[in-house]
Design a protein around this motif. Structure first.
Motif, PDB file in Angstrom:
ATOM      1  N   UNK A 196     -45.942   0.961  13.128  1.00 37.98           N
ATOM      2  CA  UNK A 196     -46.272  -0.028  14.155  1.00 37.98           C
ATOM      3  C   UNK A 196     -47.610  -0.697  13.945  1.00 37.98           C
ATOM      4  N   UNK A 197     -48.202  -0.491  12.757  1.00 36.35           N
ATOM      5  CA  UNK A 197     -49.443  -1.173  12.406  1.00 36.35           C
ATOM      6  C   UNK A 197     -50.634  -0.733  13.248  1.00 36.35           C
ATOM      7  N   UNK A 198     -51.579  -1.655  13.408  1.00 37.13           N
ATOM      8  CA  UNK A 198     -52.813  -1.310  14.115  1.00 37.13           C
ATOM      9  C   UNK A 198     -52.548  -0.941  15.574  1.00 37.13           C
ATOM     10  N   UNK A 200     -49.939   0.759  16.877  1.00 40.45           N
ATOM     11  CA  UNK A 200     -49.550   2.173  16.951  1.00 40.45           C
ATOM     12  C   UNK A 200     -50.730   3.078  16.628  1.00 40.45           C
ATOM     13  N   UNK A 201     -51.460   2.728  15.571  1.00 35.09           N
ATOM     14  CA  UNK A 201     -52.613   3.546  15.198  1.00 35.09           C
ATOM     15  C   UNK A 201     -53.601   3.654  16.344  1.00 35.09           C
ATOM     16  N   UNK A 202     -53.962   2.529  16.944  1.00 32.15           N
ATOM     17  CA  UNK A 202     -55.026   2.548  17.944  1.00 32.15           C
ATOM     18  C   UNK A 202     -54.578   3.263  19.209  1.00 32.15           C
ATOM     19  N   UNK A 203     -53.332   3.095  19.586  1.00 32.33           N
ATOM     20  CA  UNK A 203     -52.835   3.804  20.765  1.00 32.33           C
ATOM     21  C   UNK A 203     -52.907   5.316  20.555  1.00 32.33           C
ATOM     22  N   UNK A 204     -52.527   5.772  19.371  1.00 31.73           N
ATOM     23  CA  UNK A 204     -52.590   7.208  19.091  1.00 31.73           C
ATOM     24  C   UNK A 204     -54.033   7.684  18.982  1.00 31.73           C
ATOM     25  N   UNK A 205     -54.894   6.853  18.410  1.00 30.17           N
ATOM     26  CA  UNK A 205     -56.316   7.229  18.293  1.00 30.17           C
ATOM     27  C   UNK A 205     -56.920   7.430  19.678  1.00 30.17           C
ATOM     28  N   UNK A 234     -53.945 -13.270  19.389  1.00 29.43           N
ATOM     29  CA  UNK A 234     -53.202 -12.028  19.574  1.00 29.43           C
ATOM     30  C   UNK A 234     -53.887 -11.154  20.610  1.00 29.43           C
ATOM     31  N   UNK A 235     -53.091 -10.292  21.218  1.00 29.45           N
ATOM     32  CA  UNK A 235     -53.621  -9.390  22.237  1.00 29.45           C
ATOM     33  C   UNK A 235     -54.182  -8.132  21.576  1.00 29.45           C
ATOM     34  N   UNK A 236     -55.179  -7.514  22.183  1.00 27.42           N
ATOM     35  CA  UNK A 236     -55.672  -6.231  21.666  1.00 27.42           C
ATOM     36  C   UNK A 236     -54.540  -5.207  21.668  1.00 27.42           C
ATOM     37  N   UNK A 237     -54.499  -4.312  20.696  1.00 23.13           N
ATOM     38  CA  UNK A 237     -55.491  -4.079  19.653  1.00 23.13           C
ATOM     39  C   UNK A 237     -55.152  -4.748  18.308  1.00 23.13           C
ATOM     40  N   UNK A 238     -54.539  -5.927  18.380  1.00 18.17           N
ATOM     41  CA  UNK A 238     -54.174  -6.638  17.154  1.00 18.17           C
ATOM     42  C   UNK A 238     -54.927  -7.960  17.030  1.00 18.17           C
ATOM     43  N   UNK A 239     -56.007  -8.108  17.780  1.00 20.29           N
ATOM     44  CA  UNK A 239     -56.684  -9.407  17.843  1.00 20.29           C
ATOM     45  C   UNK A 239     -57.777  -9.548  16.793  1.00 20.29           C
TER      46      UNK A 239
END
Length: 344
Positions: A196-198, A200-205, A234-239
């Motif tokens: 899921x890219x950044x 997925x990563x950021x949500x798990x982090x 784009x919306x965070x966390x993909x901005x």
């Protein structure tokens, strides 16, 4: 703004800044910030003091300077001892909070994180001058920091000569071609684990009780991209836009150029920025000769370029790595205090 002591030691207070500049920031970070401030031993009465703004590194904020470690003094404790022993002139030291959900703001204005440069320069500084007994003139104000904070201090001194008359940079980010690019492979390897890219990563982090330490380079590069190459569409966390292709590590030239515009080595080519440094009462830099991020090489180049331009400065190296170097403040901060205690 308001001032409180919150059961702090006698030489520590807090100033609450509304942070109107940070209202409605893209990440939903708090706009009201509680800023720790060191007050010199003789603070009180009608006497006014010079001010040093001390910027924390990535993933840290002003509160980090208050952390207790066994066998070590906190920074305020260190400052109090230096001043009480007559080894440092009395100054106020402000420890700003410019933290973001991504781990830091780099003290820049960004459409992905918020306008932290404007907040610090045009809102925090006036708030401090209004609420504390400062000497509010530029000649009595300095900025310093380590790592991302060192980068911030150096860049702010270049861009705001009307605000600062002295600067100290400890292991500040620079020479992006070497320092940041060396982290791209580790960031790409971590990103490949998340389909899921950044996002997925950021949500798990953010949700993890103990984030995976090997993923820290990805968070770091993600935060830098948010600061240097934001994508407000784009919306965070993909901005943000990465300056490389995560699959091949090929550099994306137009994005990388946006990053390089923030590199102090590139900024120094600008005559106005060089002149700002040349007019400082003190320009101090240091770095560890064993720095893991290769920053010693950038600092050597930066010092050499300053010499070529005839810009007076001090540059020191010490046999150490990037972390746990707060002992260096005992060298730089007294020098800054001397510089901004001027009467002319």
């Amino acid at each position: 703004m308001k001032q409180s002591h919150r059961n702090a030691p006698p030489w520590l207070t807090y100033v609450t800044v509304k942070g109107d500049t940070l209202r409605h920031n893209p990440l939903g970070d708090p706009h009201e910030r509680h800023v720790p401030v060191f007050l010199p031993p003789s603070y009180g009465g009608s006497r006014r003091f010079p001010v040093i703004y001390l910027l924390a590194g990535f993933a840290s904020t002003g509160q980090s300077f208050l952390n207790y470690r066994f066998g070590r003094k906190t920074l305020p404790g260190q400052l109090a001892e230096l001043m009480e022993r007559g080894k440092m002139r009395e100054v106020i030291v402000v420890m700003p909070d410019c933290m973001t959900r991504y781990g830091g703001s780099q003290y820049v204005d960004s459409a992905a994180t918020g306008n932290y440069e404007t907040y610090l320069c045009r809102e925090l500084i006036p708030a401090i001058d209004q609420s504390l007994c400062t000497l509010p003139q530029q000649r009595h104000r300095a900025v310093a920091g380590k790592s991302s904070g060192g980068f911030g201090a150096l860049r702010l001194a270049m861009r705001h000569p009307d605000l600062f008359s002295a600067m100290a940079c400890h292991s500040g980010d620079m020479y992006f071609e070497l320092s940041y690019r060396s982290s791209f492979p580790a960031a790409a390897r971590s990103l490949a684990k998340y389909t899921g890219g950044t996002k997925e990563f950021f949500e798990k982090w953010e949700q993890a009780h103990k984030p995976v330490s090997s993923d820290f380079p990805l968070l770091d590069i993600m935060a830098m991209a948010a600061c240097y190459s934001p994508d407000p569409s784009k919306a965070p966390p993909e901005n943000m836009r990465f300056p490389f292709d995560p699959r091949t590590l090929d550099i994306i030239p137009e994005v990388w150029e946006e990053w390089l515009a923030f590199d102090p080595l590139v900024m120094l080519r600008n005559n106005d920025y060089a002149a700002a440094l040349g007019n400082l009462r003190l320009l101090y830099l240091d770095c560890g000769s064993l720095d893991e991020y290769n920053l010693q090489f950038g600092h050597r180049k930066f010092s050499a370029q300053l010499e070529e331009r005839g810009i007076a400065h001090m540059y020191e190296e010490f046999p150490d790595t990037h972390g746990d170097t707060s002992y260096r403040y005992a060298t730089s901060l007294p020098k800054l205090a001397d510089a901004i205690a001027c009467t002319d």
